[in-house]
Enzyme design. Sequence first.
Site, PDB file in Angstrom:
ATOM      1  N   ARG A  43      -3.882   6.817   0.471  1.00  0.00           N
ATOM      2  CA  ARG A  43      -4.488   7.762   1.131  1.00  0.00           C
ATOM      3  C   ARG A  43      -3.409   8.644   1.923  1.00  0.00           C
ATOM      4  NH1 ARG A  43      -9.851   5.430   3.434  1.00  0.00           N
ATOM      5  NH2 ARG A  43      -8.418   3.444   3.390  1.00  0.00           N
TER       6      ARG A  43
ATOM      7  N   ARG B  85      -7.560  11.317  -6.118  1.00  0.00           N
ATOM      8  CA  ARG B  85      -8.756  10.522  -5.621  1.00  0.00           C
ATOM      9  C   ARG B  85     -10.099  11.318  -5.654  1.00  0.00           C
ATOM     10  NH1 ARG B  85     -12.318   8.065  -4.950  1.00  0.00           N
ATOM     11  NH2 ARG B  85     -13.058   6.511  -3.639  1.00  0.00           N
TER      12      ARG B  85
ATOM     13  N   ASP C 246      -7.009  -3.072  -7.456  1.00  0.00           N
ATOM     14  CA  ASP C 246      -7.288  -3.697  -6.325  1.00  0.00           C
ATOM     15  C   ASP C 246      -7.730  -5.082  -6.409  1.00  0.00           C
ATOM     16  OD1 ASP C 246      -8.316  -2.660  -3.466  1.00  0.00           O
ATOM     17  OD2 ASP C 246      -9.679  -4.327  -3.960  1.00  0.00           O
TER      18      ASP C 246
ATOM     19  N   TYR D 113     -14.912 -11.777   0.277  1.00  0.00           N
ATOM     20  CA  TYR D 113     -15.732 -10.476  -0.081  1.00  0.00           C
ATOM     21  C   TYR D 113     -17.000 -10.748  -0.962  1.00  0.00           C
ATOM     22  CZ  TYR D 113     -11.624  -7.891   1.618  1.00  0.00           C
ATOM     23  OH  TYR D 113     -10.600  -7.652   2.445  1.00  0.00           O
TER      24      TYR D 113
ATOM     25  N   ARG E 255       0.859  -1.137  -0.128  1.00  0.00           N
ATOM     26  CA  ARG E 255       0.144   0.011   0.012  1.00  0.00           C
ATOM     27  C   ARG E 255       1.061   1.325  -0.206  1.00  0.00           C
ATOM     28  NH1 ARG E 255      -5.610  -0.753   1.561  1.00  0.00           N
ATOM     29  NH2 ARG E 255      -6.143  -2.779   0.589  1.00  0.00           N
TER      30      ARG E 255
HETATM   31  O1  1CP Z   1       0.262   0.463  -3.078  1.00  0.00           O
HETATM   32  C1  1CP Z   1      -0.413  -0.521  -3.100  1.00  0.00           C
HETATM   33  O2  1CP Z   1      -0.218  -1.564  -2.583  1.00  0.00           O
HETATM   34  C2  1CP Z   1      -1.424  -0.341  -4.085  1.00  0.00           C
HETATM   35  C3  1CP Z   1      -2.585  -1.232  -4.741  1.00  0.00           C
HETATM   36  C4  1CP Z   1      -3.597  -1.834  -3.727  1.00  0.00           C
HETATM   37  C5  1CP Z   1      -3.286  -3.375  -3.287  1.00  0.00           C
HETATM   38  C6  1CP Z   1      -2.162  -4.258  -3.586  1.00  0.00           C
HETATM   39  C7  1CP Z   1      -4.678  -1.462  -3.299  1.00  0.00           C
HETATM   40  C8  1CP Z   1      -5.429  -0.184  -3.413  1.00  0.00           C
HETATM   41  N1  1CP Z   1      -5.633  -2.686  -2.692  1.00  0.00           N
HETATM   42  C9  1CP Z   1      -4.627  -3.537  -2.790  1.00  0.00           C
HETATM   43  C10 1CP Z   1      -4.857  -4.963  -2.265  1.00  0.00           C
HETATM   44  C11 1CP Z   1      -6.040  -5.165  -1.489  1.00  0.00           C
HETATM   45  N2  1CP Z   1      -7.541  -4.691  -1.341  1.00  0.00           N
HETATM   46  C12 1CP Z   1      -6.205  -6.135  -0.540  1.00  0.00           C
HETATM   47  C13 1CP Z   1      -4.824  -7.265  -0.234  1.00  0.00           C
HETATM   48  C14 1CP Z   1      -3.846  -6.412   0.665  1.00  0.00           C
HETATM   49  C15 1CP Z   1      -4.359  -6.222   2.155  1.00  0.00           C
HETATM   50  O3  1CP Z   1      -4.747  -6.772   3.013  1.00  0.00           O
HETATM   51  O4  1CP Z   1      -4.281  -4.822   2.051  1.00  0.00           O
HETATM   52  C16 1CP Z   1      -7.101  -6.308   0.169  1.00  0.00           C
HETATM   53  C17 1CP Z   1      -7.985  -7.238   1.122  1.00  0.00           C
HETATM   54  C18 1CP Z   1      -8.180  -5.378  -0.651  1.00  0.00           C
HETATM   55  C19 1CP Z   1      -9.388  -5.054  -0.325  1.00  0.00           C
HETATM   56  C20 1CP Z   1      -9.812  -3.452  -0.157  1.00  0.00           C
HETATM   57  N3  1CP Z   1      -9.723  -2.493  -1.068  1.00  0.00           N
HETATM   58  C21 1CP Z   1      -9.757  -2.744   1.283  1.00  0.00           C
HETATM   59  C22 1CP Z   1      -9.882  -3.619   2.481  1.00  0.00           C
HETATM   60  C23 1CP Z   1     -11.096  -3.797   3.194  1.00  0.00           C
HETATM   61  C24 1CP Z   1     -11.099  -4.797   4.395  1.00  0.00           C
HETATM   62  O5  1CP Z   1     -11.690  -5.823   4.328  1.00  0.00           O
HETATM   63  O6  1CP Z   1     -10.269  -4.576   5.397  1.00  0.00           O
HETATM   64  C25 1CP Z   1     -10.118  -1.597   0.950  1.00  0.00           C
HETATM   65  C26 1CP Z   1     -10.243  -0.465   2.016  1.00  0.00           C
HETATM   66  C27 1CP Z   1      -9.831  -1.222  -0.304  1.00  0.00           C
HETATM   67  C28 1CP Z   1      -9.881   0.023  -1.188  1.00  0.00           C
HETATM   68  C29 1CP Z   1      -8.476   0.561  -1.580  1.00  0.00           C
HETATM   69  N4  1CP Z   1      -7.579  -0.403  -2.566  1.00  0.00           N
HETATM   70  C30 1CP Z   1      -6.500   0.461  -2.556  1.00  0.00           C
HETATM   71  C31 1CP Z   1      -6.523   1.523  -1.955  1.00  0.00           C
HETATM   72  C32 1CP Z   1      -5.629   2.594  -1.943  1.00  0.00           C
HETATM   73  C33 1CP Z   1      -7.942   1.684  -1.262  1.00  0.00           C
HETATM   74  C34 1CP Z   1      -8.453   2.845  -0.664  1.00  0.00           C
HETATM   75  C35 1CP Z   1      -9.853   3.381  -1.179  1.00  0.00           C
HETATM   76  C36 1CP Z   1      -9.671   4.695  -1.430  1.00  0.00           C
HETATM   77  O7  1CP Z   1      -8.777   5.412  -1.852  1.00  0.00           O
HETATM   78  O8  1CP Z   1     -10.869   5.461  -1.556  1.00  0.00           O
END
Ligand code: 1CP
Length: 344
Positions: free
Chosen positions: A27, A36, A73, A149, A23
């Site tokens: 944000r 964003r 994602d 999910y 990540r």
């Molecule tokens: O820099 C990076 O790593 C960028 C890309 C990235 C990756 C590899 C994002 C952007 N998401 C992910 C993987 C991801 N997404 C995972 C696996 C890794 C982890 O455990 O963190 C999971 C479980 C998700 C699902 C997801 N997408 C969540 C988690 C929800 C939960 O159940 O806890 C969330 C909040 C997102 C949205 C998301 N994805 C990525 C970002 C920057 C965001 C935030 C949204 C936004 O900016 O509005």
Amino acid sequence: MKKIFLEALNGKILERPPFWFMRQAGRYLPEYREIRHNIPSFLDLCYNPVFASEVTMQPIDRFKPDVAILFSDILVIPDALGRKVSFSKGIGPKLDPIISTKDVENLLVNNVNHHLSPVYETVKKVKNRLPEDVSLLGFAGAPWTVATYMVEGGSSRDFLKVKTWAREDAERFDCLLSILVEATTDYLIGQIEAGADAIQIFDTWAGIVPSDQFNKFVITPTKKIISNVRKLKPDIKFIGFPKGIGPEISTYISETGIDCISIDSTLSPNYAAKYLQGDCTIQGNLDPVALLIGGKTMLKAADEIIKNLNDGPFIFNLGHGVMPQTPPENVVLLAEHIKSLGNQ
Ligand code: 1CP
């Protein structure tokens, strides 16, 4: 110029570890929030190659890690399969939950490459912009984690729906996992053909699978994806991130075919060095809270990890993603510290 990240994935021991942070785009960066802010939905950002490539590059420009991870994602797969996916602020992902047999039968199994072609476009754009010594990491969610999910309809605390379904109707659940294996294979091959140098498979919820189902839900689907992809791309390197699986980590390493294990912050680096590093490269595992705190506390925790793991093949990373409250200066300080340990 050589890519030290790929050298570490090939088992080479280096002067200083290559590093990146899960990540690393997101944000906590003001430049991310600015982009964003102007895009109504998170998925629109994932499917916009101009903005998604810009966001992928933001951490590279700011603190020069050895790896860029594609900005996308794990939930683009359910979206490509025709399930409704949205992200609401402060709540997280929301999906139309899969309830019936019909929902599984109606998944658009042939839609992945068409639907996700903008992501491949992002990979191409990033590849063109990256310095020669920086690697490009593609990724996908593991079938089990993505399925949680899809069945729960979003994040969950107890995973009751998915666990109940998987036990009561194992055959249908297997069918969903098989569809996810095929879709993820297509998606990863698409990323590699567009220029991804290596792949990470995120199995964030592997740690909640009951032990009698672990092989079926975690090992088998991951192993299948890796062998499917390698039929076409025999040299591609894989990192696995099966969060929180405890002692099963040894089975995961020996069975799945991964080249590198990404360990979360609960596993001691000393244990990893002693019992796992002989079999594969280790990636990890600074507590994201140490990064959030910064300063000497952070550097001390990082040094302890490096001391334990840098005598074998090792990639420095966090144990999980950068937290949104993290000051970007802390990331810069940590990056400079790691770079100061070697000449590359
Ligand atoms: O820099 C990076 O790593 C960028 C890309 C990235 C990756 C590899 C994002 C952007 N998401 C992910 C993987 C991801 N997404 C995972 C696996 C890794 C982890 O455990 O963190 C999971 C479980 C998700 C699902 C997801 N997408 C969540 C988690 C929800 C939960 O159940 O806890 C969330 C909040 C997102 C949205 C998301 N994805 C990525 C970002 C920057 C965001 C935030 C949204 C936004 O900016 O509005």
